[in-house]
Design a protein around this motif. Structure first.
Motif, PDB file in Angstrom:
ATOM      1  N   PHE A  75      -3.955 -31.494 -18.572  1.00 31.26           N
ATOM      2  CA  PHE A  75      -3.779 -32.315 -17.423  1.00 31.26           C
ATOM      3  C   PHE A  75      -3.809 -31.441 -16.126  1.00 31.26           C
ATOM      4  N   VAL A  76      -3.130 -30.033 -16.059  1.00 30.88           N
ATOM      5  CA  VAL A  76      -3.307 -29.386 -14.845  1.00 30.88           C
ATOM      6  C   VAL A  76      -4.579 -28.793 -14.455  1.00 30.88           C
ATOM      7  N   LEU A  77      -5.505 -28.493 -15.653  1.00 29.17           N
ATOM      8  CA  LEU A  77      -6.934 -28.089 -15.530  1.00 29.17           C
ATOM      9  C   LEU A  77      -7.669 -29.027 -15.145  1.00 29.17           C
ATOM     10  N   ALA A  78      -7.616 -30.488 -15.628  1.00 30.33           N
ATOM     11  CA  ALA A  78      -8.404 -31.436 -15.575  1.00 30.33           C
ATOM     12  C   ALA A  78      -8.323 -31.890 -13.893  1.00 30.33           C
TER      13      ALA A  78
ATOM     14  N   SER B 138       5.869 -25.220 -17.858  1.00 30.09           N
ATOM     15  CA  SER B 138       6.561 -25.441 -19.454  1.00 30.09           C
ATOM     16  C   SER B 138       6.398 -26.782 -19.840  1.00 30.09           C
ATOM     17  N   GLN B 139       6.628 -27.731 -19.309  1.00 28.57           N
ATOM     18  CA  GLN B 139       6.364 -29.168 -20.111  1.00 28.57           C
ATOM     19  C   GLN B 139       5.009 -29.846 -19.871  1.00 28.57           C
ATOM     20  N   THR B 140       4.603 -29.519 -18.642  1.00 28.41           N
ATOM     21  CA  THR B 140       3.205 -30.378 -18.040  1.00 28.41           C
ATOM     22  C   THR B 140       1.980 -29.794 -19.021  1.00 28.41           C
ATOM     23  N   PRO B 141       1.393 -30.611 -19.628  1.00 28.01           N
ATOM     24  CA  PRO B 141       0.222 -30.184 -20.702  1.00 28.01           C
ATOM     25  C   PRO B 141      -0.850 -29.306 -19.789  1.00 28.01           C
TER      26      PRO B 141
ATOM     27  N   ALA C  54      -0.372 -22.366 -12.161  1.00 27.82           N
ATOM     28  CA  ALA C  54       0.313 -23.721 -12.836  1.00 27.82           C
ATOM     29  C   ALA C  54       0.224 -23.725 -14.272  1.00 27.82           C
ATOM     30  N   VAL C  55      -0.912 -23.460 -14.947  1.00 30.90           N
ATOM     31  CA  VAL C  55      -0.946 -23.399 -16.201  1.00 30.90           C
ATOM     32  C   VAL C  55      -0.166 -22.270 -16.865  1.00 30.90           C
ATOM     33  N   TRP C  56      -0.355 -21.229 -16.072  1.00 31.37           N
ATOM     34  CA  TRP C  56       0.446 -19.970 -16.701  1.00 31.37           C
ATOM     35  C   TRP C  56       2.064 -20.216 -16.758  1.00 31.37           C
TER      36      TRP C  56
END
Length: 185
Positions: A159-162, A153-156, A148-150
């Motif tokens: 946030f995804v990592l946390a 496009s718009q999501t910081p 998802a992080v890779w």
């Protein structure tokens, strides 16, 4: 006179049952009350039905855990797993973990829950199998978060990592508790 031997989980179940069902009702009523005081919250009948169904599934999963639990560690692991699954579904449906809820990458997080359902069915909710299932869920959560992080496009990414870290920690904690329950049996 024979006195029935109570499970070590029975006292916890007596306290947690009304809290789970009452808490679910309170959560379902919360948006309705908020809609009376602000225009920021606008739920439709479909929103209430979906949220009610999510709460019902969570409460029924809790009831299944109470029936199977033979150790307090099992019950705590189940509560943690059910709560994390609920959070994962809620976040995904409400705002989407990656961009909007319709973003296809969000389906990877649904796969984490699918692994949980399949693992629970295969292990027949036995503590040892549930420990393995929750470990697999944690691993898939990490992989999903990394992808998802890779891709996002718009999501910081933070946030995804946390979010991934919180869910992974919860899955692993539940796995440890299930393992403890398996050793206690």
């Amino acid at each position: 006179m024979n006195t029935p031997v109570l499970s070590p989980v029975a006292p916890w179940a007596r306290v947690l049952r009304p809290l789970s069902w009452g808490g679910a009702l309170a959560l379902l009523a919360l948006p309705w009350v908020a809609m009376r005081f602000t225009d920021e919250v606008v739920w439709t009948g479909g929103d209430f039905a979906l949220f009610g169904a999510m709460l019902l599934v969570a409460c029924l999963a809790f009831e299944a855990a109470v029936r199977v639990a033979r150790a307090p560690a099992y019950l705590l692991a189940s509560l943690l797993a059910i709560g994390t699954a609920f959070l994962l579904v809620w976040a995904n449906l409400a705002v989407g973990i990656v961009d909007e809820p319709e973003h296809p990458v969000n389906l990877m997080f649904a796969a984490v829950l699918l692994v949980g359902v399949i693992g629970a069915a295969i292990s027949r909710l036995q503590a040892r199998g549930m420990a393995l299932t929750l470990s697999a869920m944690a691993a898939l959560q990490v992989v999903s978060g990394a992808i998802a992080v890779w891709i996002a496009s718009q999501t910081p990414a933070l946030f995804v990592l946390a979010f991934t870290g919180i869910c992974t920690a919860a899955w692993l904690s539940a796995a440890v508790l299930y393992r403890k329950a398996a050793l206690a049996q």
